[in-house]
Design a protein around this motif. Structure first.
Motif, PDB file in Angstrom:
ATOM      1  N   VAL A   1       2.707  10.749 -10.940  1.00  0.00           N
ATOM      2  CA  VAL A   1       3.640   9.624 -10.864  1.00  0.00           C
ATOM      3  C   VAL A   1       3.277   8.682  -9.723  1.00  0.00           C
ATOM      4  O   VAL A   1       3.653   7.501  -9.741  1.00  0.00           O
ATOM      5  CB  VAL A   1       5.100  10.128 -10.738  1.00  0.00           C
ATOM      6  CG1 VAL A   1       5.426  10.540  -9.310  1.00  0.00           C
ATOM      7  CG2 VAL A   1       6.087   9.059 -11.214  1.00  0.00           C
ATOM      8  N   SER A   2       2.504   9.164  -8.759  1.00  0.00           N
ATOM      9  CA  SER A   2       2.082   8.301  -7.655  1.00  0.00           C
ATOM     10  C   SER A   2       1.230   7.140  -8.135  1.00  0.00           C
ATOM     11  O   SER A   2       1.169   6.084  -7.488  1.00  0.00           O
ATOM     12  CB  SER A   2       1.304   9.117  -6.609  1.00  0.00           C
ATOM     13  OG  SER A   2       2.129  10.072  -5.998  1.00  0.00           O
ATOM     14  N   GLY A   3       0.560   7.323  -9.261  1.00  0.00           N
ATOM     15  CA  GLY A   3      -0.270   6.253  -9.811  1.00  0.00           C
ATOM     16  C   GLY A   3       0.357   5.542 -10.989  1.00  0.00           C
ATOM     17  O   GLY A   3      -0.299   4.712 -11.631  1.00  0.00           O
ATOM     18  N   ALA A   4       1.628   5.851 -11.279  1.00  0.00           N
ATOM     19  CA  ALA A   4       2.290   5.266 -12.448  1.00  0.00           C
ATOM     20  C   ALA A   4       3.078   4.016 -12.074  1.00  0.00           C
ATOM     21  O   ALA A   4       3.354   3.750 -10.897  1.00  0.00           O
ATOM     22  CB  ALA A   4       3.209   6.299 -13.086  1.00  0.00           C
ATOM     23  N   ASP A   5       3.461   3.267 -13.095  1.00  0.00           N
ATOM     24  CA  ASP A   5       4.270   2.057 -12.908  1.00  0.00           C
ATOM     25  C   ASP A   5       5.706   2.239 -13.372  1.00  0.00           C
ATOM     26  O   ASP A   5       6.570   1.403 -13.087  1.00  0.00           O
ATOM     27  CB  ASP A   5       3.625   0.898 -13.674  1.00  0.00           C
ATOM     28  CG  ASP A   5       2.233   0.579 -13.140  1.00  0.00           C
ATOM     29  OD1 ASP A   5       2.136   0.030 -12.029  1.00  0.00           O
ATOM     30  OD2 ASP A   5       1.239   0.917 -13.826  1.00  0.00           O
ATOM     31  N   ALA A   6       5.980   3.323 -14.104  1.00  0.00           N
ATOM     32  CA  ALA A   6       7.345   3.680 -14.507  1.00  0.00           C
ATOM     33  C   ALA A   6       7.344   5.159 -14.870  1.00  0.00           C
ATOM     34  O   ALA A   6       6.314   5.713 -15.269  1.00  0.00           O
ATOM     35  CB  ALA A   6       7.832   2.843 -15.688  1.00  0.00           C
TER      36      ALA A   6
ATOM     37  N   PHE B   1       8.862  -2.346 -20.096  1.00  0.00           N
ATOM     38  CA  PHE B   1       9.326  -3.615 -19.533  1.00  0.00           C
ATOM     39  C   PHE B   1       9.693  -3.454 -18.062  1.00  0.00           C
ATOM     40  O   PHE B   1       9.420  -4.343 -17.240  1.00  0.00           O
ATOM     41  CB  PHE B   1      10.511  -4.154 -20.336  1.00  0.00           C
ATOM     42  CG  PHE B   1      10.115  -4.940 -21.550  1.00  0.00           C
ATOM     43  CD1 PHE B   1      10.213  -6.319 -21.573  1.00  0.00           C
ATOM     44  CD2 PHE B   1       9.625  -4.306 -22.679  1.00  0.00           C
ATOM     45  CE1 PHE B   1       9.835  -7.057 -22.694  1.00  0.00           C
ATOM     46  CE2 PHE B   1       9.239  -5.020 -23.808  1.00  0.00           C
ATOM     47  CZ  PHE B   1       9.337  -6.403 -23.803  1.00  0.00           C
ATOM     48  N   ALA B   2      10.300  -2.311 -17.705  1.00  0.00           N
ATOM     49  CA  ALA B   2      10.667  -2.071 -16.307  1.00  0.00           C
ATOM     50  C   ALA B   2       9.439  -1.951 -15.409  1.00  0.00           C
ATOM     51  O   ALA B   2       9.518  -2.182 -14.205  1.00  0.00           O
ATOM     52  CB  ALA B   2      11.518  -0.809 -16.199  1.00  0.00           C
TER      53      ALA B   2
ATOM     54  N   GLY C   1      15.053  -6.669 -22.504  1.00  0.00           N
ATOM     55  CA  GLY C   1      13.772  -6.996 -23.121  1.00  0.00           C
ATOM     56  C   GLY C   1      13.237  -5.867 -23.972  1.00  0.00           C
ATOM     57  O   GLY C   1      12.780  -6.086 -25.102  1.00  0.00           O
ATOM     58  N   GLY C   2      13.269  -4.641 -23.443  1.00  0.00           N
ATOM     59  CA  GLY C   2      12.775  -3.507 -24.211  1.00  0.00           C
ATOM     60  C   GLY C   2      13.562  -3.280 -25.482  1.00  0.00           C
ATOM     61  O   GLY C   2      12.985  -3.030 -26.551  1.00  0.00           O
ATOM     62  N   LEU C   3      14.890  -3.392 -25.405  1.00  0.00           N
ATOM     63  CA  LEU C   3      15.722  -3.158 -26.580  1.00  0.00           C
ATOM     64  C   LEU C   3      15.582  -4.282 -27.604  1.00  0.00           C
ATOM     65  O   LEU C   3      15.551  -4.031 -28.817  1.00  0.00           O
ATOM     66  CB  LEU C   3      17.182  -2.993 -26.165  1.00  0.00           C
ATOM     67  CG  LEU C   3      17.477  -1.763 -25.307  1.00  0.00           C
ATOM     68  CD1 LEU C   3      18.952  -1.732 -24.916  1.00  0.00           C
ATOM     69  CD2 LEU C   3      17.087  -0.476 -26.026  1.00  0.00           C
TER      70      LEU C   3
ATOM     71  N   VAL D   1       6.984  -3.914 -15.394  1.00  0.00           N
ATOM     72  CA  VAL D   1       6.481  -5.236 -15.016  1.00  0.00           C
ATOM     73  C   VAL D   1       7.592  -6.210 -14.617  1.00  0.00           C
ATOM     74  O   VAL D   1       7.295  -7.311 -14.143  1.00  0.00           O
ATOM     75  CB  VAL D   1       5.657  -5.869 -16.166  1.00  0.00           C
ATOM     76  CG1 VAL D   1       4.465  -4.988 -16.519  1.00  0.00           C
ATOM     77  CG2 VAL D   1       6.516  -6.123 -17.407  1.00  0.00           C
ATOM     78  N   GLU D   2       8.854  -5.808 -14.809  1.00  0.00           N
ATOM     79  CA  GLU D   2       9.988  -6.691 -14.541  1.00  0.00           C
ATOM     80  C   GLU D   2      10.918  -6.019 -13.531  1.00  0.00           C
ATOM     81  O   GLU D   2      11.497  -4.973 -13.797  1.00  0.00           O
ATOM     82  CB  GLU D   2      10.745  -6.990 -15.843  1.00  0.00           C
ATOM     83  CG  GLU D   2      12.064  -7.732 -15.680  1.00  0.00           C
ATOM     84  CD  GLU D   2      11.950  -9.032 -14.910  1.00  0.00           C
ATOM     85  OE1 GLU D   2      12.546  -9.113 -13.813  1.00  0.00           O
ATOM     86  OE2 GLU D   2      11.277  -9.957 -15.400  1.00  0.00           O
ATOM     87  N   GLU D   3      11.067  -6.644 -12.342  1.00  0.00           N
ATOM     88  CA  GLU D   3      11.842  -6.039 -11.267  1.00  0.00           C
ATOM     89  C   GLU D   3      13.341  -6.050 -11.526  1.00  0.00           C
ATOM     90  O   GLU D   3      14.068  -5.195 -11.004  1.00  0.00           O
ATOM     91  CB  GLU D   3      11.540  -6.750  -9.942  1.00  0.00           C
ATOM     92  CG  GLU D   3      10.119  -6.538  -9.451  1.00  0.00           C
ATOM     93  CD  GLU D   3       9.889  -7.173  -8.099  1.00  0.00           C
ATOM     94  OE1 GLU D   3      10.814  -7.848  -7.598  1.00  0.00           O
ATOM     95  OE2 GLU D   3       8.788  -6.981  -7.541  1.00  0.00           O
ATOM     96  N   ASP D   4      13.839  -7.005 -12.287  1.00  0.00           N
ATOM     97  CA  ASP D   4      15.263  -7.051 -12.630  1.00  0.00           C
ATOM     98  C   ASP D   4      15.494  -6.066 -13.774  1.00  0.00           C
ATOM     99  O   ASP D   4      15.098  -6.313 -14.915  1.00  0.00           O
ATOM    100  CB  ASP D   4      15.658  -8.474 -13.046  1.00  0.00           C
ATOM    101  CG  ASP D   4      17.161  -8.631 -13.249  1.00  0.00           C
ATOM    102  OD1 ASP D   4      17.815  -7.665 -13.696  1.00  0.00           O
ATOM    103  OD2 ASP D   4      17.678  -9.735 -12.994  1.00  0.00           O
ATOM    104  N   HIS D   5      16.111  -4.954 -13.475  1.00  0.00           N
ATOM    105  CA  HIS D   5      16.227  -3.893 -14.465  1.00  0.00           C
ATOM    106  C   HIS D   5      17.137  -4.248 -15.636  1.00  0.00           C
ATOM    107  O   HIS D   5      16.968  -3.716 -16.733  1.00  0.00           O
ATOM    108  CB  HIS D   5      16.699  -2.607 -13.785  1.00  0.00           C
ATOM    109  CG  HIS D   5      15.744  -2.110 -12.734  1.00  0.00           C
ATOM    110  ND1 HIS D   5      16.141  -1.515 -11.558  1.00  0.00           N
ATOM    111  CD2 HIS D   5      14.383  -2.165 -12.674  1.00  0.00           C
ATOM    112  CE1 HIS D   5      15.080  -1.199 -10.834  1.00  0.00           C
ATOM    113  NE2 HIS D   5      14.004  -1.598 -11.489  1.00  0.00           N
ATOM    114  N   LEU D   6      18.089  -5.134 -15.423  1.00  0.00           N
ATOM    115  CA  LEU D   6      18.892  -5.612 -16.549  1.00  0.00           C
ATOM    116  C   LEU D   6      18.013  -6.372 -17.532  1.00  0.00           C
ATOM    117  O   LEU D   6      18.079  -6.150 -18.745  1.00  0.00           O
ATOM    118  CB  LEU D   6      20.024  -6.508 -16.057  1.00  0.00           C
ATOM    119  CG  LEU D   6      20.919  -7.055 -17.174  1.00  0.00           C
ATOM    120  CD1 LEU D   6      22.082  -6.103 -17.428  1.00  0.00           C
ATOM    121  CD2 LEU D   6      21.439  -8.449 -16.836  1.00  0.00           C
ATOM    122  N   VAL D   7      17.173  -7.258 -17.017  1.00  0.00           N
ATOM    123  CA  VAL D   7      16.263  -8.025 -17.873  1.00  0.00           C
ATOM    124  C   VAL D   7      15.286  -7.083 -18.577  1.00  0.00           C
ATOM    125  O   VAL D   7      14.997  -7.240 -19.765  1.00  0.00           O
ATOM    126  CB  VAL D   7      15.504  -9.084 -17.051  1.00  0.00           C
ATOM    127  CG1 VAL D   7      14.459  -9.804 -17.914  1.00  0.00           C
ATOM    128  CG2 VAL D   7      16.483 -10.098 -16.455  1.00  0.00           C
TER     129      VAL D   7
END
Length: 284
Positions: free
Chosen positions: A58-63, A219-220, A232-234, A222-228
């Motif tokens: 997970v240290s090298g992951a983005d989500a 989407f999370a 977006g994902g849904l 690459v996108e810091e606003d977790h609501l967005v």
């Protein structure tokens, strides 16, 4: 086109440009499907479960996805180890409490993850989120009516007001809550949006909720606003379902078409066809 639709279209472009790594500790039933959804969105999947390697991975992951669909006590410990490292590294955690409310182990494990980790997005169906709200005392504290009921991993009852439920859980745990259903409800406790993309055939294939969680995680990443990111994902997953239904003859061909449509969906199509609206309590 509104600002949020343009932003989620841009996020899809970023996924395909950056190829973020999504670490899954997930449901064994849907592992192959969620890996393919990750790839078709443009991200990279990795499935790593062993306590001895999850922190390194997970240290090298983005989500990081934590999915309790095929749960064991040892797997919970791996999730805690991975989750703590993710928090230290600023990697967003997406929690999918599959079947919470159906058994004590699932409910208590999901609540432990919520309480011990900083979760970015909690994505579940109405029954799962309502069950967690009741078990944690959030329903009583916030005066929510209508309980959750889960049979196996299917939502039987999801509370009377998913908008109020989402807001309460979001505020209590300081995260974004995504409650999927006929209309998806997404709230960070302050802003609440409805996503109306989707198709009834998504309920006829195993793991569609888990696949939606994967889309949210991509989407999370690459996108810091977790609501967005959640919206977006849904919207992306739901729109792909709509397009797939136009080409399919039934659930089996629909699943194949769904993966094709996720792969082929463009950022412009998502921005133009996403159906997102602000919602108020009692309006869902």
């Amino acid at each position: 086109m509104n600002k949020i639709e343009a932003r989620i279209g841009q996020a899809l472009s970023h996924i395909r440009e950056r190829h973020p790594l999504i670490h899954h500790i997930t449901n064994l039933v849907v592992m192959n499907d969620t890996a393919n959804v990750t790839l078709h969105l443009g991200a990279l999947p990795v499935m790593a479960y062993a306590t001895e390697e999850v922190a390194e991975m997970v240290s090298g992951a983005d989500a990081l996805i934590l999915n309790v669909g095929t749960l064991t006590p040892s797997l919970v410990e791996s999730m805690i180890v991975a989750g703590r490292t993710a928090n230290e590294r600023g990697v967003p955690i997406i929690l999918d409490p599959v079947g919470a409310g159906a058994t004590t182990l699932r409910t208590e494990s999901s609540l432990r993850l919520l309480e011990e980790l900083e979760v970015a997005v909690l994505r579940g169906n109405g029954g799962e989120i309502a069950s967690l709200s009741e078990a944690s005392g959030v329903s009583k504290a916030w005066g929510l009516r209508g309980g959750g009921a889960v049979r196996g991993v299917e939502s039987v009852a999801g509370g009377d007001d998913p908008v109020a439920l989402g807001r309460a859980m979001a505020r209590e745990y300081d995260l974004t809550v995504a409650i999927t259903g006929k209309r998806d409800i997404v709230s960070d406790g302050q802003r609440t949006l409805g996503v109306d993309n989707g198709h009834r055939w998504l309920t006829t294939i195993t793991g569609s909720g888990c696949m939606a969680t994967t889309a949210v995680a991509a989407f999370a990443a690459v996108e810091e606003d977790h609501l967005v990111a959640a919206v977006g994902g849904l919207a992306c997953f739901g729109l792909a379902g709509e397009l797939a239904a136009q080409k399919a003859e039934g659930p089996a061909s629909f699943k194949v078409a769904l993966l094709d449509q996720i792969y082929g969906l463009t950022a412009d199509e998502l921005a133009e066809e996403a159906r997102i609206t602000a919602v108020e309590a009692g309006s869902s």
